[in-house]
Design a protein around this motif. Structure first.
Motif, PDB file in Angstrom:
ATOM      1  N   UNK A 136      -6.410 -12.366  -6.031  1.00 48.20           N
ATOM      2  CA  UNK A 136      -6.807 -12.991  -7.277  1.00 48.20           C
ATOM      3  C   UNK A 136      -6.973 -14.383  -6.931  1.00 48.20           C
ATOM      4  N   UNK A 137      -6.130 -14.991  -6.390  1.00 49.89           N
ATOM      5  CA  UNK A 137      -6.053 -16.569  -5.972  1.00 49.89           C
ATOM      6  C   UNK A 137      -7.429 -16.915  -4.934  1.00 49.89           C
ATOM      7  N   UNK A 138      -7.614 -16.184  -4.053  1.00 47.50           N
ATOM      8  CA  UNK A 138      -8.692 -16.120  -3.364  1.00 47.50           C
ATOM      9  C   UNK A 138      -9.945 -15.890  -4.045  1.00 47.50           C
ATOM     10  N   UNK A 139     -10.167 -15.098  -4.977  1.00 47.85           N
ATOM     11  CA  UNK A 139     -11.247 -14.992  -6.214  1.00 47.85           C
ATOM     12  C   UNK A 139     -11.722 -15.984  -6.527  1.00 47.85           C
ATOM     13  N   UNK A 140     -10.488 -16.703  -7.415  1.00 49.01           N
ATOM     14  CA  UNK A 140     -10.669 -17.773  -8.109  1.00 49.01           C
ATOM     15  C   UNK A 140     -11.075 -18.967  -7.331  1.00 49.01           C
ATOM     16  N   UNK A 141     -10.530 -19.107  -6.303  1.00 47.39           N
ATOM     17  CA  UNK A 141     -11.097 -20.218  -5.295  1.00 47.39           C
ATOM     18  C   UNK A 141     -12.263 -20.168  -5.148  1.00 47.39           C
ATOM     19  N   UNK A 142     -12.925 -18.867  -4.546  1.00 42.89           N
ATOM     20  CA  UNK A 142     -14.240 -18.549  -4.248  1.00 42.89           C
ATOM     21  C   UNK A 142     -15.068 -18.940  -5.564  1.00 42.89           C
ATOM     22  N   UNK A 143     -14.830 -18.610  -6.751  1.00 40.52           N
ATOM     23  CA  UNK A 143     -15.444 -18.834  -8.004  1.00 40.52           C
ATOM     24  C   UNK A 143     -15.532 -20.409  -8.156  1.00 40.52           C
ATOM     25  N   UNK A 144     -14.490 -20.975  -7.946  1.00 48.39           N
ATOM     26  CA  UNK A 144     -14.380 -22.488  -8.290  1.00 48.39           C
ATOM     27  C   UNK A 144     -15.343 -23.119  -7.133  1.00 48.39           C
ATOM     28  N   UNK A 145     -15.477 -22.594  -5.986  1.00 46.79           N
ATOM     29  CA  UNK A 145     -16.212 -23.428  -4.976  1.00 46.79           C
ATOM     30  C   UNK A 145     -17.722 -23.370  -5.150  1.00 46.79           C
ATOM     31  N   UNK A 146     -18.187 -21.827  -5.479  1.00 51.49           N
ATOM     32  CA  UNK A 146     -19.435 -21.575  -5.926  1.00 51.49           C
ATOM     33  C   UNK A 146     -19.797 -22.219  -7.276  1.00 51.49           C
ATOM     34  N   UNK A 147     -19.013 -22.237  -8.140  1.00 48.37           N
ATOM     35  CA  UNK A 147     -19.041 -22.897  -9.462  1.00 48.37           C
ATOM     36  C   UNK A 147     -19.736 -24.471  -9.276  1.00 48.37           C
ATOM     37  N   UNK A 148     -18.677 -25.042  -8.300  1.00 47.58           N
ATOM     38  CA  UNK A 148     -19.066 -26.536  -8.045  1.00 47.58           C
ATOM     39  C   UNK A 148     -20.173 -26.710  -7.520  1.00 47.58           C
ATOM     40  N   UNK A 149     -20.480 -25.921  -6.293  1.00 47.64           N
ATOM     41  CA  UNK A 149     -21.954 -26.121  -5.761  1.00 47.64           C
ATOM     42  C   UNK A 149     -22.947 -25.977  -6.541  1.00 47.64           C
ATOM     43  N   UNK A 150     -23.057 -24.826  -7.286  1.00 48.95           N
ATOM     44  CA  UNK A 150     -24.296 -24.464  -8.386  1.00 48.95           C
ATOM     45  C   UNK A 150     -24.212 -25.704  -9.306  1.00 48.95           C
ATOM     46  N   UNK A 151     -23.109 -26.188  -9.824  1.00 47.94           N
ATOM     47  CA  UNK A 151     -23.290 -27.171 -10.837  1.00 47.94           C
ATOM     48  C   UNK A 151     -23.925 -28.590 -10.332  1.00 47.94           C
TER      49      UNK A 151
END
Length: 192
Positions: A80-95
């Motif tokens: 779950x933590x890995x999924x949250x980290x991936x989501x945060x990184x992708x979210x940051x890049x797309x933003x």
């Protein structure tokens, strides 16, 4: 100490339940050949070289008689933590990509990436929050699990009659009812 089966009164085939579970559980660790084709006859493919594989298999009897596993699994929380980290990184890049566009609106910059990362956020939160709930439930059930383990270690199994029993109690039961016996019947029938 000779233990007699309460159904057939024989001692010859009676075995302890932990031993029956161990006898019905096999572990195989090693390399297995995976199906694959070689395009060039001289060069083996990775699949034909084999892959490392760890396999545990149990008979149905071993599954019925085994002591139940805990609810909490650390790998689910970590996943779950890995999924949250991936989501945060992708979210940051797309933003950042959206913010570099012409005339961006901040609502669009912050909310639009959820179209790509929403699934990762949801699954990550589900795993993390679910693991905390499972850990809490395991903590609450710890005293009952200790009592149940003590009962489980005293159980015996008679393959002749296909019954499990606890010496001195005189209540034979089918192996599929092991969990109900160790958690329910022996604890005074109180619900968990």
């Amino acid at each position: 100490m000779e233990v007699r089966c309460p159904v057939c009164s024989e001692t010859g085939q009676v075995v302890a339940v932990p031993g029956a579970v161990a006898a019905g559980t096999t572990y195989r660790i090693g390399r297995v050949r995976l199906p694959g084709t070689r395009e060039i006859a001289d060069l083996p493919t990775a699949a034909s070289l084999g892959a490392s594989k760890h396999v545990m298999s149990r008979t149905q009897l071993a599954v019925w008689l085994s002591f139940p596993a805990r609810h909490y699994t650390p790998w689910a929380r970590n996943q779950g933590y890995v999924l949250l980290l991936v989501a945060a990184l992708v979210h940051l890049v797309v933003s950042l990509v959206i913010a570099m566009g012409q005339d961006p609106r901040w609502g669009e910059v912050l909310l639009a990436p959820f179209c790509l990362t929403g699934l990762f956020w949801g699954l990550g939160l589900l795993n993390v929050l679910g693991s905390y709930g499972a850990r809490k439930r395991d903590t609450q059930e710890a005293p009952a699990r200790e009592k149940a383990l003590a009962v489980w270690e005293r159980l015996y199994y008679c393959p002749r009659d296909n019954v499990a029993f606890e010496p001195g109690v005189g209540v034979p039961f089918h192996p599929s009812e092991t969990r109900e016996y160790i958690f329910g019947f022996r604890n005074g029938g109180a619900s968990r």
